[in-house]
Write a protein that holds these residues in place. Structure first.
Motif, PDB file in Angstrom:
ATOM      1  N   ARG A   1     -10.291  -2.661  -8.090  1.00  0.00           N
ATOM      2  CA  ARG A   1     -10.385  -1.936  -6.818  1.00  0.00           C
ATOM      3  C   ARG A   1      -9.054  -1.318  -6.434  1.00  0.00           C
ATOM      4  NH1 ARG A   1     -14.052  -5.823  -2.939  1.00  0.00           N
ATOM      5  NH2 ARG A   1     -15.859  -5.817  -4.292  1.00  0.00           N
ATOM      6  N   ASP A   2      -7.981  -2.081  -6.605  1.00  0.00           N
ATOM      7  CA  ASP A   2      -6.659  -1.548  -6.274  1.00  0.00           C
ATOM      8  C   ASP A   2      -6.340  -0.326  -7.125  1.00  0.00           C
ATOM      9  OD1 ASP A   2      -6.340  -3.507  -4.371  1.00  0.00           O
ATOM     10  OD2 ASP A   2      -5.003  -4.756  -5.604  1.00  0.00           O
TER      11      ASP A   2
ATOM     12  N   ILE B   1     -10.467  -7.410  -7.862  1.00  0.00           N
ATOM     13  CA  ILE B   1      -9.488  -6.904  -6.901  1.00  0.00           C
ATOM     14  C   ILE B   1      -8.520  -5.948  -7.596  1.00  0.00           C
ATOM     15  CG2 ILE B   1      -7.509  -7.586  -5.491  1.00  0.00           C
ATOM     16  CD1 ILE B   1      -9.180 -10.082  -4.715  1.00  0.00           C
ATOM     17  N   SER B   2      -8.103  -6.277  -8.810  1.00  0.00           N
ATOM     18  CA  SER B   2      -7.216  -5.379  -9.560  1.00  0.00           C
ATOM     19  C   SER B   2      -7.895  -4.048  -9.839  1.00  0.00           C
ATOM     20  CB  SER B   2      -6.802  -6.030 -10.877  1.00  0.00           C
ATOM     21  OG  SER B   2      -6.019  -7.160 -10.642  1.00  0.00           O
TER      22      SER B   2
END
Length: 116
Positions: free
Chosen positions: A85-86, A82-83
């Motif tokens: 992707r962010d 998720i990091s």
């Protein structure tokens, strides 16, 4: 009297069975520790995790609930992805904003020789 005698005999049989099971089992070897159920990582290694992958994720139950190591590993991986992707989304949004600004500037800039 018959009931009392029956209970005494039943108690003696139970005590004898437990004693034989604990003391005299033959080679007195201790049974090996049973291996607990382990997580078979269903998260794909060849692509980013998607919603269906997370919904399908099931952790095996251990003696006192879930194996904390397996849960921590899966959550750590999800958090890292998720990091990433962010960060990628932020880079793409920044590049898009720069491209839009450059396009807007070139559209509003008068060309040489164009006198209005």
């Amino acid at each position: 009297m018959f009931m009392f005698l029956f209970l005494v005999v039943a108690l003696a049989v139970v005590v004898a069975a437990v004693t034989l099971a604990v003391v005299g089992g033959g080679d007195n070897a201790v049974l090996p520790e049973a291996e607990g159920e382990r997580l078979q990582d269903p998260l794909p290694a060849h692509r980013p995790v998607n919603r269906a992958d997370v919904e399908a994720l099931r952790f095996p139950v251990a003696l006192r609930g879930y194996r904390m190591v397996d849960v921590d590993d899966a959550l750590g991986r999800l958090s890292a992805e998720i990091s990433e992707r962010d960060a990628r989304i932020a880079d793409l949004e920044s590049a898009l904003a720069g491209a839009r600004a450059a396009t807007a500037t070139s559209l509003h800039k008068p060309e040489e020789g164009d006198h209005r």
